[in-house]
Design an enzyme around this catalytic site. Structure first.
Site, short mmCIF file in Angstrom:
data_model
loop_
_atom_site.label_atom_id
_atom_site.label_comp_id
_atom_site.label_asym_id
_atom_site.label_seq_id
_atom_site.Cartn_x
_atom_site.Cartn_y
_atom_site.Cartn_z
N LYS A 22 20.38 16.64 -4.19
CA LYS A 22 21.15 17.77 -3.68
C LYS A 22 22.45 17.92 -4.45
CE LYS A 22 20.99 18.40 0.76
NZ LYS A 22 21.24 18.08 2.17
N ARG A 91 26.80 16.16 4.19
CA ARG A 91 25.34 16.09 4.17
C ARG A 91 24.85 14.96 3.28
NH1 ARG A 91 23.73 21.62 5.48
NH2 ARG A 91 25.55 22.90 5.19
N GLY A 100 15.12 15.94 6.55
CA GLY A 100 15.43 15.63 7.94
C GLY A 100 15.52 14.16 8.26
N MET A 102 17.70 11.84 7.02
CA MET A 102 19.05 11.26 7.11
C MET A 102 19.99 12.26 7.77
SD MET A 102 19.25 9.08 3.62
CE MET A 102 18.84 10.47 2.61
N ARG A 332 16.58 23.25 -4.91
CA ARG A 332 15.85 22.15 -5.54
C ARG A 332 14.51 22.69 -5.99
NH1 ARG A 332 14.56 19.40 0.30
NH2 ARG A 332 13.48 21.25 0.97
N HIS A 445 10.60 21.54 10.22
CA HIS A 445 10.39 20.12 9.91
C HIS A 445 8.90 19.79 9.82
CE1 HIS A 445 9.74 15.91 11.16
NE2 HIS A 445 10.73 15.69 10.33
N ARG A 566 -24.63 -0.74 -10.05
CA ARG A 566 -24.74 -2.01 -9.31
C ARG A 566 -26.20 -2.19 -8.91
NH1 ARG A 566 -19.40 -0.19 -7.03
NH2 ARG A 566 -17.92 -1.91 -7.21
N SER A 768 -15.76 -4.80 -19.44
CA SER A 768 -15.44 -3.83 -18.39
C SER A 768 -14.67 -4.59 -17.31
CB SER A 768 -16.72 -3.22 -17.82
OG SER A 768 -16.38 -2.34 -16.78
N THR A 771 -11.76 -4.79 -11.65
CA THR A 771 -10.42 -5.04 -11.10
C THR A 771 -10.45 -5.32 -9.60
OG1 THR A 771 -10.20 -2.65 -11.11
CG2 THR A 771 -9.06 -3.87 -12.86
N ASN A 772 -11.59 -5.07 -8.94
CA ASN A 772 -11.67 -5.47 -7.53
C ASN A 772 -11.64 -6.99 -7.44
OD1 ASN A 772 -12.15 -2.74 -7.09
ND2 ASN A 772 -14.37 -3.01 -7.02
N CYS A 836 -14.19 -0.70 -14.27
CA CYS A 836 -15.12 -0.13 -13.30
C CYS A 836 -14.77 -0.52 -11.87
CB CYS A 836 -16.56 -0.51 -13.63
SG CYS A 836 -16.85 -2.28 -13.57
N TYR A 856 -12.27 3.74 -21.65
CA TYR A 856 -12.73 4.61 -20.56
C TYR A 856 -12.40 4.00 -19.21
CZ TYR A 856 -16.70 1.43 -19.88
OH TYR A 856 -17.46 0.33 -19.63
#
Ligand code: PEP
Ligand code: MG
Length: 886
Positions: A22, A91, A100, A102, A332, A445, A566, A768, A771-772, A836, A856
């Site tokens: 702001k 403000r 809304g 703060m 803004r 709001h 899978r 590959s 990441t799980n 994957c 990829y």
């Protein structure tokens, strides 16, 4: 000495960290020569100092006084002057907008003496006393935490007895006296008469409001860091409540719901700023202002055009007209719905304001995901109960609840129904499928917060009579009780009884190839920006798909291959029994027979998959989960065997299965006999799968197809595991005539594999990242357990802002990824590297993988378009390195 305060003229966008959004934008408007009331910004540095020590930094108030004197000099009016007092608005305004959440205090500077001066200067005693009572109430709540109820009751009582023109000045003066008594009783001392003391306390309380419970909850939801602090803007008051030639409003330079061009907003004559935002009274649409005050309307639309050109984006503004003079209180870059984000970005390209690259960076994969949600099928909808303002699009169906607590406690989807929402309703809004209010417009709001969260919202349905005490709402003579199902349409604003059937979104239909790109402005914008993402991205996007239909869907959605099939999903249903045969096999002959029975089924599966992805890579992962996952659960078998024994029957196969389940029981199956270990322990299992792939591919070749299978080995931790499987694979492949060459690679999902990637790459044509598992094993988080058990606490305590299973943990898991990429490619420069795990479809993670140099990502079919878009953005952002993903 550190400097904490900046005059508005010193502010600009590049200082938003210091001045808050702001304050920085007030600076921009002041520099553009727009009519901004004079004032200054107390920096976030001061707030952080306050938050760290519990008191404002030394010298802050002296610095405030010095800047205040400049404002006073400019206006020729002093704070506390009995004849012509300066009043101030205080403000909050952090780096990122937190609507809304703060505090704001208006009319600072009024006391028993200056109120008389204000009355004389404004020639309006009613206005002066009304402002004073507002100050006492806001001050009591904000500085001392006194709830609004008692004040509100007195005000309501006065309004009920007042004449048709509202309370008189005398009545308001009496009300101020009552308010002062309430203040004394609740706070323990008199309302402070010193305007400077009011100002200092107000600044302090804005600092403190950074850590209010609702502000913290909002930050968690929006992933805003907790340590930024807020700036405080101190501005000379201007008054929209000085009669019919005054007023206040909120406006957007385009429609924030649809993106349609043309100014858009709400105006409230004879009112103070907070009345519009709080949705307290019903507003008129902005075009009405043209009739009420054509000169101000023209000036306002001119200013909005200037702001749009300056910011090169949709802006929203708050303005006040004081007796015919327009003042800009805030601007803004405006929040908008996902649909509006796409439409506006494309429009701005057409208008020559931004490039296609910039347009792509104005939309996110998450927004595209939201647009793929379904909408109501209106052919089957009953007549609506009522129509409100469509404030945040989507189709939500749920049971009616009337408060936030009921929404958070409910099982299943709910619609939170309120007269209006306040920041206290935030938990309920997060929990609900949709929000319905009877008051307020698109800028209330409820509307602003719901849009930010992507929650469906209908506002201002003023035919609703809501009675939370009785747990019901009425529309005419129709009563809807708590617990009844309703459906709300956040686009049209319609509210329906019961559950209305939903239909796919036009964007989803376009993506599936069922709708032409020019079907409507939104689809056209998605088509254009996604097309641009495809043109600039370096990351390929494949899909995780196990069946022909999934593969076809993924291909239609733009996947250029399968990154993970899978194969265990092919062993479910009726085929479970064949796996049971394998497990119960007694001796090599029975094992071979069981595998022989599985082979043709697998071959048929692979043939369909390869046909669906003809000409594109299909990565087939050999069996991964522990085999006992294919057996009936222990308790089922125990019960069956017990029943058989009780009736004197031989439990037969069930008895053998029970023995096998007991024998194979593992305390930590995710760390047990699974992945490559199965292939090494059960002779012939992987060979059968590889043969099925090779035979399917050979058949496709003979049929004139272009099959491109790849064999992927799961859960490898050491290069020797992979070498053993490769040797077996090579033998099988050599024995299948017509089989095309197929690369063998590995998942990198065990930390040890990442740490020894250089050695593993000698045996792998591709990596590959799973990441799980890699997240599970790096954090020691059982992925099936932790999200439901303690992640809530971790998120609440800020250990992380988002689950590491949802978005890649760049510092930990991501570090292993980078290391493995570097060391793998050092061994084998042409190593293909993908991911994957679930992260492959998460936009933030996609940006990480692009940066880490992957070839990829692979994700579930419906997330393919999201990943394409995110990959395009990532390519542009790494090129320009101006990323600001918020
Ligand atoms: C992974 O671990 O990331 C992966 C893709 O494998 P799964 O989820 O099947 O264990
Ligand atoms: Mg895995």
């Amino acid at each position: 000495m550190t400097r904490y305060i900046y005059d508005f003229i010193e502010g600009d966008r590049s200082r938003a960290d210091l001045l808050g959004g702001k304050g920085a934008n007030l600076g921009e408007m002041t520099r553009l020569g727009l009519p901004v009331p004079p004032g200054f910004t107390v920096s976030t540095d001061a707030c952080r100092a306050y938050l760290n020590t519990g008191s404002p930094p030394d010298g802050l108030f002296e610095e405030i006084n010095a800047h205040l004197r400049e404002v006073e000099a400019r206006l020729g009016r002093r704070l506390g002057d009995r004849h012509d007092p300066l009043l101030l608005a205080v403000r909050s305004g952090g780096r990122y907008s937190m609507p809304g959440m703060m505090e704001t205090i208006l009319d600072i500077g009024l006391n028993d003496a200056t109120v008389v001066g204000l009355a004389a200067r404004a020639d309006d005693a009613r206005f002066a006393w009304d402002s004073y009572r507002r100050l006492i109430q806001m001050f009591a709540r904000t500085v001392h935490g006194v709830p609004a109820e008692e004040f509100d009751r007195e005000l309501a009582a006065l309004r009920a007895t007042a004449g048709p023109d509202g309370p008189t000045a005398e009545q308001l003066r009496d009300l101020v006296e009552t308010y002062q008594k309430i203040f004394l009783r609740q706070v323990g001392h008199q309302f402070p008469q010193s305007p400077h003391e009011q100002l200092y306390l107000a600044v302090r309380s804005v600092f403190a409001s950074w850590n209010s419970e609702r502000a913290r909850l909002y930050r968690r939801q929006e992933h805003i860091p907790d340590d930024l602090g807020t700036a405080v803007n101190v501005m000379a008051m201007v008054f929209g409540n000085l009669g019919p030639d005054s007023g206040t409003g909120v406006a957007f330079t385009r429609d924030p719901a649809t993106g349609a061009p043309g100014v858009y907003g709400d105006y409230l004559p004879d009112a103070q700023g907070e009345d519009v935002v709080a949705g307290i009274r019903n507003t008129v649409a902005l075009p009405e202002l043209e009739r009420i005050d054509p000169a101000s309307f023209r000036q306002l639309t001119g200013i909005m055009a200037t702001l749009e050109r300056h910011y090169r984006d949709l802006c929203d503004v708050e303005f006040t007209i004081e007796r015919g003079k327009l003042w800009m209180l805030q601007t803004r870059v405006g929040k908008r719905t996902a649909a509006a984000a796409f439409v506006i970005a494309a429009q701005l390209v057409d208008e020559g304001l931004i490039t296609l690259d910039e347009a792509l960076c104005r939309v996110t994969g998450a927004q595209l995901g939201r647009l793929m949600f379904p909408a109501f099928d209106l052919a089957d909808a009953p007549p609506p109960l009522t129509v409100g303002v469509g404030a945040s699009p989507g189709a939500a169906v749920g049971r009616v609840v009337f408060d936030s607590a009921a929404a958070t406690a409910a099982d299943g989807p709910v619609i939170l129904v309120r007269r209006e929402t306040t920041p206290d309703d935030l938990p309920g809004m997060i929990a609900a499928a949709g929000v319905l209010t009877s008051r307020g417009g698109k800028t209330s709001h409820a509307a602003v917060v719901a849009r930010g969260m992507g929650r469906t919202c209908v506002c201002g349905a003023d035919a609703l009579r809501i009675d939370p005490e009785r747990g019901e709402l009425t529309i005419g003579d129709r009563v809807v009780r708590a617990g009844e199902v309703i459906s709300i349409d956040g686009t049209s604003g319609r509210v329906y009884p019961g559950a209305v059937p939903v239909q796919p979104s036009p964007v989803a239909r376009y993506l599936a190839g069922e709708l032409a790109p020019q079907a409507d402005p939104l689809v056209a914008a998605v088509h254009r920006l996604l097309g641009h993402a495809d043109a600039v991205r370096r990351l390929g996007v494949r899909a995780n798909a196990d069946t022909g239909p999934d593969a076809r869907r993924a291909r239609a959605l733009g996947a250029t291959g399968i990154g993970l099939c899978r194969t265990e999903h092919m062993f479910l249903g009726e085929r479970r029994e064949l796996v049971e045969r394998l497990i119960l096999a007694d001796g090599p002959d029975e094992v071979t027979a069981a595998l022989e029975a599985l082979l043709p089924l697998q071959r048929a599966d692979f043939t369909e998959l390869l046909a669906a992805m003809d000409g594109l890579p299909v990565t087939i992962r050999l069996l991964d989960p522990p085999l006992h996952e294919f057996l009936p659960p222990l308790h089922t078998l125990t019960a069956r065997v017990a029943r058989a024994e009780a009736t004197g029957r031989d439990p037969g196969r069930d008895g053998r299965l029970l023995a096998a389940v007991r024998r194979m029981h593992e305390a930590n199956p995710m760390l047990g006999l699974r992945g490559v270990r199965l292939g090494l322990v059960i002779p012939g299992l992987f060979a059968m799968q590889v043969r099925a792939v090779a035979e399917a591919a050979a058949q496709r070749v003979r049929d004139g197809g272009d099959p491109r299978p790849e064999i992927m080995v799961p859960l490898v931790g050491d290069v020797r595991e992979l070498a053993a499987v490769r040797a077996e694979t090579d033998l099988v492949l050599a024995g299948v005539p017509d089989a095309p060459a197929m690369p063998v690679g590995t998942m990198i999902e065990v930390p040890r594999a990442a740490l020894t990637a250089g050695a593993i790459a000698a045996q792998a044509r591709f990596f590959s990242f799973g990441t799980n598992d890699l997240t599970q094993l790096t954090w020691a988080f059982s992925r099936d357990d932790v999200e439901g058990s303690f992640f809530g606490t971790y998120l609440e305590r800020g250990i992380f802002g988002v689950s590491p299973f949802e978005s890649i943990d760049a510092a930990g898991v991501g570090r292993l990824v980078r290391l493995a990429v570097a060391e793998g490619r050092a061994t084998r420069p042409d190593l293909t590297v993908g991911v994957c795990g679930e992260h492959g479809g998460d936009p933030d993670s996609v940006a990480f993988f692009a940066d880490a140099g992957l070839d990829y990502v692979s994700c579930s079919p419906y997330r393919v378009p999201i990943a394409r878009l995110a990959a395009g953005r990532a390519a542009i952002e790494t090129a320009t390195d101006t990323s600001d993903s918020r």
